[in-house]
Design a protein around this motif. Structure first.
Motif, PDB file in Angstrom:
ATOM      1  N   SER A  34      -2.052  -9.538   7.813  1.00 59.55           N
ATOM      2  CA  SER A  34      -1.813  -7.801   7.378  1.00 59.55           C
ATOM      3  C   SER A  34      -1.639  -7.069   8.313  1.00 59.55           C
ATOM      4  CB  SER A  34      -3.424  -7.635   6.806  1.00 59.55           C
ATOM      5  OG  SER A  34      -4.664  -7.362   7.741  1.00 59.55           O
ATOM      6  N   GLU A  54      -5.558 -10.571   0.239  1.00 61.17           N
ATOM      7  CA  GLU A  54      -6.201  -9.193   0.341  1.00 61.17           C
ATOM      8  C   GLU A  54      -4.878  -8.415   0.828  1.00 61.17           C
ATOM      9  OE1 GLU A  54      -8.215  -6.431   3.367  1.00 61.17           O
ATOM     10  OE2 GLU A  54      -9.153  -8.504   2.773  1.00 61.17           O
ATOM     11  N   ALA A  55      -3.178  -9.920   2.101  1.00 60.80           N
ATOM     12  CA  ALA A  55      -2.029  -8.734   2.893  1.00 60.80           C
ATOM     13  C   ALA A  55      -1.711  -9.324   1.425  1.00 60.80           C
ATOM     14  CB  ALA A  55      -2.119 -10.281   3.553  1.00 60.80           C
ATOM     15  N   GLY A 103      -1.762  -7.398  -1.699  1.00 54.87           N
ATOM     16  CA  GLY A 103      -1.874  -6.468  -2.122  1.00 54.87           C
ATOM     17  C   GLY A 103      -1.044  -5.690  -1.488  1.00 54.87           C
ATOM     18  N   THR A 104      -0.797  -5.801  -0.271  1.00 59.70           N
ATOM     19  CA  THR A 104      -0.076  -4.632   0.868  1.00 59.70           C
ATOM     20  C   THR A 104       0.911  -5.067   1.408  1.00 59.70           C
ATOM     21  OG1 THR A 104      -1.901  -5.436   2.851  1.00 59.70           O
ATOM     22  CG2 THR A 104      -2.524  -3.647   1.033  1.00 59.70           C
ATOM     23  N   GLU A 105       1.296  -6.171   1.001  1.00 53.33           N
ATOM     24  CA  GLU A 105       2.681  -6.496   1.843  1.00 53.33           C
ATOM     25  C   GLU A 105       3.920  -6.061   1.547  1.00 53.33           C
ATOM     26  OE1 GLU A 105       5.126  -7.352   4.474  1.00 53.33           O
ATOM     27  OE2 GLU A 105       2.721  -8.565   5.334  1.00 53.33           O
ATOM     28  N   ARG A 106       4.837  -5.703   2.266  1.00 57.75           N
ATOM     29  CA  ARG A 106       6.180  -5.374   1.979  1.00 57.75           C
ATOM     30  C   ARG A 106       7.053  -5.736   2.044  1.00 57.75           C
ATOM     31  NH1 ARG A 106       2.594  -3.357  -0.893  1.00 57.75           N
ATOM     32  NH2 ARG A 106       1.825  -0.873  -0.893  1.00 57.75           N
TER      33      ARG A 106
END
Length: 302
Positions: free
Chosen positions: A252, A281-282, A284-287
Motif C-alpha cells: 500500500s 485495502e490496497a 481501494g487506493t492503488e492507481r
C-alpha cells in the motif's frame, strides 16, 4: 523339480546375451543404444591422455566448448600431467567461467590427488593477494562439493573485505548444499553489502532446509528496491506468515511499483485472512494498473 528350474534359468542367461548380440548385429528393433541426450557432445568417445593435454593447451586459442567436451568424456582418463594444467586454468580469473567450472568438475574426480588440489585451492582463497583469484577459488571449492570446504568459505564470507570474494563464497556454500552452510547463508543475508544480500536471496530457495525466516524479514525494509522485491518473493514462496504486516505496508505504501507487485504476490501466496484484508485495502487506493492486476491475481490465489 529344483534341478529343472536351475537348468531353465541357466539357459535363459546364456540365450539372453546371444539374442542381444544378434539384435545389435542385425539392427533389429529389439536393440536400443544408450541415450546420451543432454550431454555436451553426444556420441563423443573418451579421449586419450595426449588428446586431453592437447585440448587443455589448444582451448586457450579456441572455443572453450572443445575443452568442456573432452573433459566430460575424459572423466576416467588418468592424466597426472593434466592436473596442474587444469588447476591453473581453474584458478585463472581471466579464464572462461565454463572452463573453470568443468576443470573443477574433472579435478574433483581425481581420487588420489584431490586432497592436494583442495589444499592448494584453500590456500589461494585464504591468502592470495589478488581478490579475483580468491573469488574463483571460492567458486572452485563450491564446485568440489566437499562439505569440508564449508568452514573455509564461511571464513571468507566473514573476513574477506572484497565483495567479489564474499559473493563467490555465498555461491560456493549453496553449491555444497550442506546443513553446515545454512548459518553462513543467514549471515550473508545480514551482510552490509547489497550484492552479498542479493547473492544470498538468489540461493536460499535452492538449498536444503533453509528456514531462517527471521534473517529474511529485515530485507523487506532495505533501501534497495531490488532487495525488497526479491525478499518479498522469497518470503511468499516460503509462506512466512510473520511477514504479513510488513508486506501489507509495502503493497500500500512502497514507492516502487515492482515492489508493490511483488508484495501483492507474496500476500496472495501466504493467503491468510490478514493477508487478504491487506490486499483488498490496497485495491481501494492503488492507481497503477499493473499493481491492480497483481492484486487481483493475488486475491484469487489459493
Amino acid at each position: 523339480m529344483k534341478t529343472i528350474i536351475k537348468l531353465f534359468v541357466l539357459a535363459a542367461m546364456l540365450v539372453g546375451p546371444v539374442a542381444s548380440a544378434s539384435a545389435q548385429a542385425t539392427g533389429s528393433p529389439d536393440f536400443r543404444p544408450y541415450s546420451r541426450e543432454g550431454e555436451i557432445s553426444p556420441h563423443t568417445q573418451a579421449p586419450t591422455r595426449e588428446q586431453l593435454m592437447n585440448a587443455i593447451d589448444v582451448a586457450r586459442r579456441s572455443s572453450p566448448v572443445a575443452l568442456q567436451t573432452l573433459l566430460e568424456y575424459g572423466e576416467r582418463v588418468e592424466c597426472h600431467e593434466c592436473v596442474p594444467l587444469l588447476e591453473q586454468r581453474m584458478l585463472d580469473p581471466r579464464e572462461d567461467a565454463r572452463v573453470r567450472e568443468m576443470a573443477a568438475w574433472w579435478l574433483r574426480r581425481r581420487p588420489f590427488g584431490f586432497g592436494a588440489i583442495m589444499a592448494e585451492t584453500r590456500a589461494v582463497l585464504e591468502s592470495d593477494p589478488d581478490p579475483a583469484r580468491r573469488a574463483v577459488a571460492a567458486d572452485a571449492i563450491g564446485e568440489f562439493m566437499d562439505p569440508h570446504g564449508v568452514a573455509h568459505l564461511g571464513r571468507a564470507l566473514t573476513n574477506d573485505a572484497d565483495v567479489r570474494v564474499r559473493v563467490a563464497a555465498v555461491r560456493g556454500l549453496a553449491r555444497i548444499n550442506s546443513s553446515a552452510s545454512l548459518p553462513f547463508l543467514s549471515q550473508a543475508l545480514a551482510d552490509a553489502n547489497v550484492e552479498v544480500q542479493d547473492a544470498a536471496l538468489r540461493v536460499v530457495l535452492h538449498v536444503n532446509f533453509f528456514r531462517d525466516h527471521e534473517a529474511l524479514l529485515p530485507l523487506l525494509a532495505s533501501e534497495e528496491g531490488s532487495i525488497r522485491r526479491r525478499a518479498a518473493l522469497v518470503i511468499g514462496t516460503m509462506d512466512v506468515e510473520a511477514a504479513v504486516p510488513a508486506l501489507a505496508a509495502m503493497v500500500s505504501g512502497d514507492t516502487d511499483e515492482m515492489v508493490r507487485q511483488s508484495a501483492a504476490w507474496a500476500l496472495g501466496r501466504i493467503g491468510t485472512a490478514d493477508a487478504r484484508a491487506a490486499l483488498r485495502e490496497a485495491q481501494g487506493t492503488e492507481r497503477s494498473t499493473r499493481v491492480l492486476d497483481a492484486i487481483e491475481v493475488a486475491i484469487r490465489m489459493r
